[in-house]
Design a protein around this motif. Sequence first.
Motif, mmCIF file in Angstrom:
data_model
loop_
_atom_site.group_PDB
_atom_site.id
_atom_site.type_symbol
_atom_site.label_atom_id
_atom_site.label_comp_id
_atom_site.label_asym_id
_atom_site.label_seq_id
_atom_site.Cartn_x
_atom_site.Cartn_y
_atom_site.Cartn_z
ATOM 1 N N TRP A 8 18.824 -4.319 8.238
ATOM 2 C CA TRP A 8 17.716 -4.144 7.565
ATOM 3 C C TRP A 8 18.387 -3.193 6.177
ATOM 4 C CZ3 TRP A 8 13.327 -6.463 9.418
ATOM 5 C CH2 TRP A 8 13.434 -6.922 10.518
ATOM 6 N N ASN A 9 18.839 -2.105 6.479
ATOM 7 C CA ASN A 9 19.522 -1.287 5.454
ATOM 8 C C ASN A 9 18.752 -0.974 4.341
ATOM 9 O OD1 ASN A 9 21.858 -1.213 7.012
ATOM 10 N ND2 ASN A 9 22.605 -2.941 6.105
ATOM 11 N N GLY A 10 17.242 -0.768 4.674
ATOM 12 C CA GLY A 10 16.526 -0.524 3.373
ATOM 13 C C GLY A 10 16.194 -1.616 2.377
ATOM 14 N N ARG A 11 16.827 -2.847 2.798
ATOM 15 C CA ARG A 11 16.815 -3.799 1.600
ATOM 16 C C ARG A 11 15.769 -4.841 1.773
ATOM 17 N NH1 ARG A 11 22.230 -7.459 3.170
ATOM 18 N NH2 ARG A 11 22.330 -6.923 5.288
ATOM 19 N N HIS A 12 14.954 -5.049 3.105
ATOM 20 C CA HIS A 12 14.107 -5.853 3.486
ATOM 21 C C HIS A 12 12.633 -5.354 3.056
ATOM 22 C CE1 HIS A 12 11.452 -8.414 6.373
ATOM 23 N NE2 HIS A 12 12.569 -9.161 5.964
ATOM 24 N N THR A 13 12.436 -5.833 1.630
ATOM 25 C CA THR A 13 11.305 -5.527 0.947
ATOM 26 C C THR A 13 10.322 -6.567 0.642
ATOM 27 O OG1 THR A 13 12.377 -5.567 -1.217
ATOM 28 C CG2 THR A 13 12.384 -3.454 0.301
ATOM 29 N N GLY A 14 8.995 -6.371 0.378
ATOM 30 C CA GLY A 14 8.128 -7.435 -0.226
ATOM 31 C C GLY A 14 7.809 -8.526 0.726
ATOM 32 N N PHE B 171 0.758 -1.218 -0.082
ATOM 33 C CA PHE B 171 -0.122 -0.011 0.006
ATOM 34 C C PHE B 171 0.853 1.298 -0.005
ATOM 35 C CE2 PHE B 171 0.147 -0.754 4.565
ATOM 36 C CZ PHE B 171 0.442 0.568 5.191
ATOM 37 N N ALA B 172 2.272 0.983 -0.003
ATOM 38 C CA ALA B 172 3.084 2.252 0.149
ATOM 39 C C ALA B 172 4.514 1.679 -0.090
ATOM 40 C CB ALA B 172 2.860 2.990 1.635
ATOM 41 N N SER B 173 5.462 2.227 -0.271
ATOM 42 C CA SER B 173 6.830 1.996 -0.342
ATOM 43 C C SER B 173 7.770 2.458 0.855
ATOM 44 C CB SER B 173 7.607 2.414 -1.684
ATOM 45 O OG SER B 173 7.544 3.997 -1.680
ATOM 46 N N ARG B 174 8.714 1.815 1.252
ATOM 47 C CA ARG B 174 9.833 2.322 2.266
ATOM 48 C C ARG B 174 8.911 2.573 3.696
ATOM 49 N NH1 ARG B 174 12.984 6.604 1.742
ATOM 50 N NH2 ARG B 174 14.594 5.373 2.719
ATOM 51 N N LEU C 103 -0.723 -8.165 11.116
ATOM 52 C CA LEU C 103 0.107 -8.089 10.035
ATOM 53 C C LEU C 103 1.022 -7.101 10.183
ATOM 54 C CD1 LEU C 103 -3.122 -7.567 7.754
ATOM 55 C CD2 LEU C 103 -1.953 -9.572 8.152
ATOM 56 N N TRP C 104 2.313 -7.596 9.718
ATOM 57 C CA TRP C 104 3.620 -6.874 9.618
ATOM 58 C C TRP C 104 3.907 -6.440 8.268
ATOM 59 C CZ3 TRP C 104 8.751 -9.448 9.594
ATOM 60 C CH2 TRP C 104 9.728 -8.560 9.508
ATOM 61 N N PHE C 105 3.818 -5.241 7.867
ATOM 62 C CA PHE C 105 4.312 -4.711 6.448
ATOM 63 C C PHE C 105 5.631 -4.327 6.531
ATOM 64 C CE2 PHE C 105 -0.427 -4.221 6.980
ATOM 65 C CZ PHE C 105 -0.959 -4.717 5.830
ATOM 66 N N SER C 106 6.523 -5.297 6.121
ATOM 67 C CA SER C 106 7.957 -4.737 5.993
ATOM 68 C C SER C 106 8.394 -4.621 4.482
ATOM 69 C CB SER C 106 8.569 -5.977 6.822
ATOM 70 O OG SER C 106 9.956 -5.559 6.912
ATOM 71 N N ASN C 107 8.533 -3.298 4.178
ATOM 72 C CA ASN C 107 8.733 -3.087 2.888
ATOM 73 C C ASN C 107 9.888 -1.874 2.589
ATOM 74 O OD1 ASN C 107 8.417 -3.333 0.058
ATOM 75 N ND2 ASN C 107 6.874 -1.782 0.030
ATOM 76 N N GLY C 108 11.068 -2.234 3.400
ATOM 77 C CA GLY C 108 12.162 -1.193 3.121
ATOM 78 C C GLY C 108 12.021 0.045 3.954
ATOM 79 N N GLY C 109 11.128 -0.067 5.092
ATOM 80 C CA GLY C 109 11.076 0.903 5.912
ATOM 81 C C GLY C 109 12.087 1.019 7.138
ATOM 82 N N ARG C 110 13.186 0.209 7.172
ATOM 83 C CA ARG C 110 14.423 0.438 8.245
ATOM 84 C C ARG C 110 15.529 0.655 7.629
ATOM 85 N NH1 ARG C 110 11.541 -4.529 11.965
ATOM 86 N NH2 ARG C 110 10.491 -2.912 13.325
ATOM 87 N N ASP C 111 16.261 1.536 7.824
ATOM 88 C CA ASP C 111 17.552 2.069 7.245
ATOM 89 C C ASP C 111 18.674 1.508 8.068
ATOM 90 O OD1 ASP C 111 16.049 3.321 5.153
ATOM 91 O OD2 ASP C 111 16.012 5.161 6.468
ATOM 92 N N TYR C 112 18.591 1.002 9.412
ATOM 93 C CA TYR C 112 19.758 0.667 10.124
ATOM 94 C C TYR C 112 20.127 -0.945 10.178
ATOM 95 C CZ TYR C 112 15.732 -0.645 12.898
ATOM 96 O OH TYR C 112 14.272 -1.104 13.389
#
Length: 362
Positions: free
Chosen positions: A267-273, A209-212, A255-264
């Motif tokens: 995770w480093n922004g790469r945990h998507t989809g 429903f959104a990115s990052r 529900l856990w929506f994990s779509n690039g929202g953690r930068d540390y």
Amino acid sequence: MGQIDLEAEGIRVRIDLLYGMIPELVVNRDGRTISMLHKAPWLNEKMPADAAPHLGGLAGDFFCAPFGDASADNAPGHGWPANTTWTHLGTERKGGETLARFRLDRKAMGADLVKELRLVDGHPFLYQRHIFTGGQADRMAVANHAMVSLPNGGRLSFSPKRWWETPAVPLETDPARGRSLLASPAKANDPTHFPLAAGGEVDLTQYPFASRHEDFVIGVEADGSPLGWTTVAREKEGDLFVSLRNPARLSMTQLWFSNGGRDYAPWNGRHTGCLGVEEGLNRKMLGVSMNQTPNPLDVAGVPTGLSLTPDGMVDVRHVIGSVPWSGGGVIASVKAVDGGIEAKDADGKSQMVPCDLAFLEV
């Protein structure tokens, strides 16, 4: 620690003994091979010193007790069942079924914990049972933590819910580290119109429903629901993830929506989809209803946690699986039929799937 493979006709499951993770659930059905569980992109990398152990092997499905904050057990996040080793007690193949048992190598909230994984020939499902003996806990949060891989998006459907709500505090509060987008605390009756923190609404049934972003929301089962179910349809891949539970015992879909929202790290922004379909009980994460007096769920007799007693035994049962599925992704109903379940979409197309629902009724 090693891994154990379990098989029955048409299904194969792998469990990692290090943290009790189930990184693989593979279904062979109608000439198709289906594998829908998610794996973190950092597997086999060195983890930050402050990371919970389970993050290093984050994959598939695992059991959490206590779910979320496990400080009551002096455990890392999601508890010892997700963060320490399991011992394989044995596997039995009998009467068209495979049953494997595992013991947690330390106590969880003072309880001995045994995991049972069961496969049945021709059933595209994994039957999971976690048995606590002894211990001491008052309405402890518990959940199975299945993660569905959605690289091309997906459509979510659910058994009826009383309402949906977010925690009192979003998953990410520091914009220098990450982002959460849903309003917190907030509550809505319709998951297709959930409020955003910045104003407006989103449809929680559509992934993404959104990115990052990293967001968490809980749906509380409707009164009198005969079967708790969640489905996730992947239109491009042509398959359907199915999660089943007894709503009288596990009243919440988280529900856990994990779509690039953690930068540390890691995770480093790469945990998507990744979509977590985390069926269980979680009183602490109900940001609106748990602060109401009188408490509406307590008044209605809805369970919000699992209690353990030194002389007691209690178990948690959950079923996950997948089937080929083409066409519309909106599932209108999942109901019990003779020998299994029938899933029907919004256009009336249906599929009967063999399933042992009596497993959930005990």
